[in-house]
Design a protein around this motif. Structure first.
Motif, PDB file in Angstrom:
ATOM      1  N   LEU A  75      -4.947  15.732 -26.320  1.00 33.51           N
ATOM      2  CA  LEU A  75      -5.127  15.779 -24.807  1.00 33.51           C
ATOM      3  C   LEU A  75      -4.562  17.017 -24.418  1.00 33.51           C
ATOM      4  N   ASP A  76      -3.916  18.128 -25.139  1.00 35.68           N
ATOM      5  CA  ASP A  76      -3.530  19.505 -24.329  1.00 35.68           C
ATOM      6  C   ASP A  76      -4.655  20.481 -23.675  1.00 35.68           C
ATOM      7  N   GLY A  77      -5.514  20.518 -24.117  1.00 38.85           N
ATOM      8  CA  GLY A  77      -6.687  21.602 -24.348  1.00 38.85           C
ATOM      9  C   GLY A  77      -7.766  20.547 -22.790  1.00 38.85           C
ATOM     10  N   LEU A  78      -7.114  19.161 -22.358  1.00 41.86           N
ATOM     11  CA  LEU A  78      -8.115  19.008 -21.717  1.00 41.86           C
ATOM     12  C   LEU A  78      -7.960  19.609 -20.192  1.00 41.86           C
ATOM     13  N   ARG A  79      -8.309  19.502 -19.403  1.00 37.80           N
ATOM     14  CA  ARG A  79      -8.182  19.390 -17.793  1.00 37.80           C
ATOM     15  C   ARG A  79      -8.069  17.929 -17.308  1.00 37.80           C
ATOM     16  N   ILE A  80      -6.927  17.514 -17.198  1.00 37.11           N
ATOM     17  CA  ILE A  80      -6.605  15.644 -16.843  1.00 37.11           C
ATOM     18  C   ILE A  80      -6.602  15.503 -15.626  1.00 37.11           C
ATOM     19  N   VAL A  81      -6.795  14.565 -14.391  1.00 37.70           N
ATOM     20  CA  VAL A  81      -5.967  14.134 -13.385  1.00 37.70           C
ATOM     21  C   VAL A  81      -6.221  13.070 -13.379  1.00 37.70           C
ATOM     22  N   ALA A  82      -5.262  11.874 -13.266  1.00 40.83           N
ATOM     23  CA  ALA A  82      -4.657  10.670 -13.398  1.00 40.83           C
ATOM     24  C   ALA A  82      -4.247  10.516 -11.850  1.00 40.83           C
ATOM     25  N   ASN A  83      -4.097   8.821 -11.730  1.00 44.86           N
ATOM     26  CA  ASN A  83      -3.428   8.521 -10.329  1.00 44.86           C
ATOM     27  C   ASN A  83      -1.773   8.625 -11.104  1.00 44.86           C
ATOM     28  N   GLU A  84      -1.107   8.458 -10.274  1.00 51.14           N
ATOM     29  CA  GLU A  84       0.324   8.824 -10.478  1.00 51.14           C
ATOM     30  C   GLU A  84       1.150   7.990 -10.909  1.00 51.14           C
ATOM     31  N   ALA A  85       0.309   6.969 -10.654  1.00 52.42           N
ATOM     32  CA  ALA A  85       0.775   5.506 -11.319  1.00 52.42           C
ATOM     33  C   ALA A  85       1.170   5.449 -12.919  1.00 52.42           C
ATOM     34  N   PHE A  86       0.125   6.346 -13.244  1.00 50.27           N
ATOM     35  CA  PHE A  86       0.173   6.185 -14.757  1.00 50.27           C
ATOM     36  C   PHE A  86       1.130   7.443 -15.717  1.00 50.27           C
ATOM     37  N   LEU A  87       2.236   7.600 -14.638  1.00 53.67           N
ATOM     38  CA  LEU A  87       2.911   8.437 -15.552  1.00 53.67           C
ATOM     39  C   LEU A  87       3.572   7.118 -16.210  1.00 53.67           C
ATOM     40  N   HIS A 101       1.172  -1.182   0.026  1.00 52.51           N
ATOM     41  CA  HIS A 101       0.258   0.059  -0.315  1.00 52.51           C
ATOM     42  C   HIS A 101       0.926   1.088   0.356  1.00 52.51           C
ATOM     43  N   GLY A 102       1.482   1.592  -0.813  1.00 50.36           N
ATOM     44  CA  GLY A 102       2.097   3.110  -1.494  1.00 50.36           C
ATOM     45  C   GLY A 102       2.423   3.516  -2.675  1.00 50.36           C
ATOM     46  N   ASN A 103       2.948   4.833  -2.990  1.00 53.87           N
ATOM     47  CA  ASN A 103       3.339   5.173  -4.636  1.00 53.87           C
ATOM     48  C   ASN A 103       3.795   4.106  -4.669  1.00 53.87           C
ATOM     49  N   VAL A 104       4.303   4.420  -6.104  1.00 52.31           N
ATOM     50  CA  VAL A 104       5.383   4.099  -6.979  1.00 52.31           C
ATOM     51  C   VAL A 104       7.070   4.150  -5.999  1.00 52.31           C
ATOM     52  N   ASP A 105       6.844   4.745  -5.491  1.00 50.97           N
ATOM     53  CA  ASP A 105       8.192   5.276  -4.379  1.00 50.97           C
ATOM     54  C   ASP A 105       8.480   4.720  -3.360  1.00 50.97           C
ATOM     55  N   GLU A 106       7.427   3.384  -2.876  1.00 48.15           N
ATOM     56  CA  GLU A 106       7.157   2.446  -2.235  1.00 48.15           C
ATOM     57  C   GLU A 106       8.346   1.595  -2.581  1.00 48.15           C
ATOM     58  N   PHE A 107       7.320   0.877  -3.903  1.00 49.02           N
ATOM     59  CA  PHE A 107       8.312   0.139  -4.541  1.00 49.02           C
ATOM     60  C   PHE A 107       9.624  -0.136  -4.704  1.00 49.02           C
ATOM     61  N   ALA A 108       9.920   1.156  -5.299  1.00 45.83           N
ATOM     62  CA  ALA A 108      11.536   1.879  -5.743  1.00 45.83           C
ATOM     63  C   ALA A 108      11.827   1.057  -4.083  1.00 45.83           C
ATOM     64  N   LYS A 109      11.320   1.509  -3.127  1.00 42.34           N
ATOM     65  CA  LYS A 109      12.600   1.332  -2.176  1.00 42.34           C
ATOM     66  C   LYS A 109      12.580  -0.408  -1.492  1.00 42.34           C
TER      67      LYS A 109
END
Length: 314
Positions: A151-163, A91-99
């Motif tokens: 995509l440039d004209g949209l306001r988009i929200v995303a889960n940070e994992a989708f980077l 349970h955590g962000n991708v940084d936790e997996f890297a750790k």
């Protein structure tokens, strides 16, 4: 005389049935022996390594179910390759997996593509699978996907994992640190919460995985009439690979793990097990490949209906 002939016919008929029964029994035993031999050979060829597979909750892809022993596409594939593997829900962000990868020599990570937080980590060249990426917009929004620049004209929200998708990283690089146009939220946020941000007018679209997965759609609440009625799923905007990341603490173990993963992918593909895993979850079979670059977005002829995820993860 007739009675004797009838008796002889009956005896001959019974003998024929007996012979047929013996043949069927022999064939059955031979098939069972062959099946047992194949299963034994399969087990003997399987890796004896016991990696600790770290994963984030992703409905239909990585979620342990001790009752059915069906644990999602990714975990079922890993168990087929490494029968002695153990699993850890992180349970955590991708940084936790890297750790974890930096600290535990037996750790491997599944569920991510080429995410910036995992840059420099050891990675097997063959992806476990490819997963399309889509945008969810309100049906009242006339926007349609017409290539990355649309995509440039949209306001988009995303889960940070989708980077871990190149199209999202490229968008971030084009628009800079403009959080009104591209806002990343923690991995713990649910897709339902992302949808609510769009409904409230705080964003025009939210990002989600677009691969058809019957089990995942059921777990994610696909039956939500409200979301099906209110949201439209775009054509795929990306279709990148999901990779196996391996800890580099023990260089020799890392090399062996990657080597046996690569051999295992070919083994379960050749035996038909890989196809069976994909088909069980309602996903089109994808043979192992080694692309040097993420594949281009697919163009589905008929976008499928959106689901209502009620959990975190992709």
């Amino acid at each position: 005389m007739i009675k004797k002939i009838n008796t002889l016919l009956v005896v001959a008929f019974v003998a024929m049935l007996a012979l047929k029964g013996v043949k069927v029994l022999k064939d059955s035993r031979a098939a069972a022996a062959q099946s047992h031999k194949a299963a034994t050979s399969e087990r003997q060829d399987a890796s004896q390594l016991a990696p600790c597979v770290c994963y984030g909750y992703w409905a239909g892809y990585s979620i342990e179910n001790p009752i059915s022993n069906r644990n999602g596409v990714l975990l079922d594939m890993m168990r087929a390759i490494f029968p002695n593997a153990t699993f850890r829900n992180v349970h955590g962000n991708v940084d936790e997996f890297a750790k974890i990868l930096r600290e535990d020599p037996k750790a491997v990570v599944v569920g991510f593509g080429e995410h910036p937080s995992l840059k420099g980590m050891k990675m097997a060249p063959t992806p476990l699978m490819h997963c399309p990426l889509v945008l969810m917009t309100l049906r009242t929004n006339p926007w349609r996907y017409k290539g990355p620049t649309s995509l440039d004209g949209l306001r988009i929200v995303a889960n940070e994992a989708f980077l871990d998708y190149k199209v999202i990283r490229d968008l971030r690089d084009r628009i800079g640190n403009d959080k009104k146009r591209l806002r990343f939220l923690p991995s713990s946020i649910t897709k339902v919460e992302l949808a609510e941000l769009v409904e409230k007018g705080e964003a025009d679209a939210f990002v989600m995985a677009g691969m058809k997965n019957d089990q995942g759609e059921l777990l994610d609440g696909f039956t939500s009439i409200q979301l099906i009625r209110e949201f439209r799923r775009s054509e795929a905007i990306g279709n990148d690979g999901t990779f196996l990341y391996v800890s580099g603490v023990d260089a020799d173990l890392a090399r062996r793990t990657i080597d046996e993963f690569e051999k295992g992918m070919r083994r379960i593909d050749a035996s038909g097990e890989l196809r069976r895993i994909f088909e069980y979850y309602g996903i089109s079979y994808e043979p192992p490949s080694q692309p040097s670059q993420p594949s281009q977005p697919s163009q589905p002829s008929q976008p499928s209906q959106p689901s209502q995820p009620s959990s975190d993860g992709k």
